[in-house]
Motif scaffolding. Structure first.
Motif: not given
Ligand SMILES: Cc1cc2nc3c(=O)[nH]c(=O)nc-3n(C[C@H](O)[C@H](O)[C@H](O)COP(=O)(O)OP(=O)(O)OC[C@H]3O[C@@H](n4cnc5c(N)ncnc54)[C@H](O)[C@@H]3O)c2cc1C
Length: 511
Positions: A346-368
């Motif tokens: 579990i991690f905090k994404s830079k973007k609040i989940p919405d109907d785009t694909d830009e939040w909680g990406t795999k890249e962000e997961l690995n980076q976090r």
């Protein structure tokens, strides 16, 4: 119709005549058996396009159009009443039309089934998830028949592991399904809190003999599907429960002595009580309180199970492990008798989940998680990344019922998963609701709901807050982290005082 001159549609009065004709046609064509009003010879249906054109030209102002719609509603309602139709629903359909489209509107308006076709149901449960299923079983075990509707085409749970605290097991035991759940469960020895950055052990809660003696039940971890199946099989075997899939409840309508439920397929059910167990995204919650969408603080979960053989021994295969760090955490534990391993990152994404694909990406997961210790980084290699889940909850409500409709489970009190209590609280809801129903009976639904709300709202609201506090505590950084680590390191691993308010039996005095 022949005496109507289409060219003189210049007054509302004239249009009313048309409205009346339309109402008769509508009422006739949808009435089973047909009502006794004699239909007109030349039906408007044959002239639909022509009528539409004339009306739209004559009534160019929006206000006039609205007025006409209202008049048509009035007439249609009268005829619908004659036809013993549900006139209020009928009326609502017309009211919802924003733009007048003449005859076409009426032709294309979906007419509800006549009232005579509505089936009578005493207790209807909407939603066949863990909450709905366990509520059905609770009523059935008390000898009270229920009907359950699930919108999916099949019953079942997917997902990964779940932690079942003693308050959950206690109710499963009352429902006589605990043994089946335990047969596929894993019994961890400790819940260990680890520093995700340094790999240091911070504290643990010992789950051994003293824990079981204190709460009466062990702390177990299961696959979500195994928990669901144990409850589902018990429901299937119980003749008090009628379960139907592919039934989506679309609306409820309060009546003086019942509540009318309508499904997407047009079927209608006249019920004494409706329990909305339709989950986090409950569509029935708004009938009690329209508080908008669930709340996200931006956290995202990636989770899944792997074969236990893929897990290194260092992972500590006997325990629930809770690796905590700034804005991240990782939960790991064996399930299915120790044959599979559950992991959730579990991690905090830079973007609040919405109907785009830009939040909680795999890249962000690995980076976090790149700030994590060796163990955490290793674990991340085997985290399934094909599915991400936003973490949601809602602010507690002060009321869960309206008329004969009541909320239960995630529909009532969705909470962050951090306390491992969402399902447990739903089970407690069901237990209390059935106890109150047995006490007051079907004729005093208001008393049933009052007792249920009094017992459950304050407690579950505290648990919602507790889950948020765990998140804040686990994800902190800087000075707060230093203080937190000190508190954790000084914690007595056999001290369960802080858990008693959640895990103890709140229904000891039940009859
Ligand atoms: C990642 C994660 C981990 C968790 N871990 C734990 C844990 O360790 N321990 C714990 O106790 N809890 C845990 N929880 C919480 C727990 O999973 C939920 O509280 C519980 O599953 C909620 O069940 P429910 O039946 O209320 O909702 P749902 O599971 O959402 O079920 C609702 C059902 O209603 C149906 N439905 C919806 N609308 C309609 C309609 N209009 N008509 C008919 N049917 C409808 C849906 O199809 C669905 O089947 C966790 C949750 C998450 C997300």
């Amino acid at each position: 119709m022949s005496e109507i001159n289409w060219k003189i549609f210049d007054t509302v009065a004239n249009l009313m005549i048309l409205a009346e004709q339309i109402a008769i046609i509508v009422a006739n064509s949808h009435c089973q058996p047909p009502i006794s009003i004699i239909p007109t010879q030349n039906t408007i249906e044959n002239n639909a396009d022509h009528c539409t054109h004339i009306i739209q030209t004559a009534l160019s102002s929006y206000n006039q159009q609205q007025e006409l719609i209202n008049d048509i509603c009035l007439f249609s309602m009268t005829y619908a009443q004659i036809a013993e139709r549900d006139y209020r629903l009928f009326f609502k359909h017309f009211r919802n039309e924003r733009i007048f489209n003449g005859v076409n509107v009426i032709n294309h308006t979906r007419i509800p089934h006549p009232l005579t076709n509505a089936r009578s149901v005493s207790i209807l449960i909407v939603g066949g998830g863990i909450s709905g299923m366990v509520t059905a079983l609770s009523f059935a075990r008390a000898g009270i028949p229920v009907r359950l509707f699930e919108k999916k085409t099949e019953f079942g749970e997917i997902g990964a592991g779940m932690q079942l605290a003693p308050n959950c097991s206690r109710i499963l035991d009352r429902l006589d399904v605990l043994k089946q759940v335990q047969a596929n469960a894993f019994f961890p020895k400790q819940i260990v809190w680890m520093d995700a950055l340094t790999g240091q052990r911070l504290t643990c809660i010992d789950l051994g003999a003293k824990f079981i003696e204190t709460f009466g039940y062990p702390y177990i971890v299961v696959h979500r599907a195994d928990l669901f199946n144990a409850i589902y099989q018990a429901c299937l075997a119980n003749s008090m429960i009628t379960m139907e899939t592919d039934r989506t409840v679309t609306s409820v309508d309060e009546r003086p002595k019942s509540i009318m439920v309508e499904c997407a397929d047009g079927m209608r059910y006249d019920c004494n009580m409706v329990i909305a167990a339709d989950g986090l995204w409950s569509s029935l919650r708004k009938f009690v309180c329209d508080d908008g969408a669930p709340i996200s603080a931006g956290y995202v979960t990636y989770r899944g199970t792997i074969d236990i053989k893929q897990v290194s021994k260092e992972a500590g295969l006997e325990n629930v492990q809770f690796w905590i760090g700034p804005d991240i955490h990782l939960v790991q534990y064996p399930i299915r008798r120790g044959e599979s391993y559950n992991q959730a990152a579990i991690f905090k994404s830079k973007k609040i989940p919405d109907d785009t694909d830009e939040w909680g990406t795999k890249e962000e997961l690995n980076q976090r998680f790149s700030i994590g210790c060796k163990h955490v980084k290793n674990a991340l290699k085997s985290i399934q990344t094909n599915f991400r889940l936003p973490v949601y909850d809602r602010n507690p409500l002060s009321k869960w019922s309206r008329g004969r409709l009541v909320l239960l489970g995630d529909a009532a009190h969705p909470m962050l998963q951090y306390a491992g209590q969402g399902a447990a609280q739903a089970l407690e809801d069901a237990d209390v609701l059935v106890t109150a129903y047995k006490k007051y009976g079907p004729l005093k639904i208001d008393s049933v709901f009052r007792e249920y709300e009094q017992k459950r709202i304050p407690h579950s609201s505290k648990v919602v807050q507790f889950a948020r506090d765990i998140g804040t505590f686990a994800h902190c950084d800087g000075v707060a982290k230093i203080v937190r680590d000190k508190i954790l390191k000084e914690h007595d691993i056999y001290d369960y005082e802080f858990l008693k308010w959640i895990y103890e039996d709140h229904q000891k005095d039940r009859k």
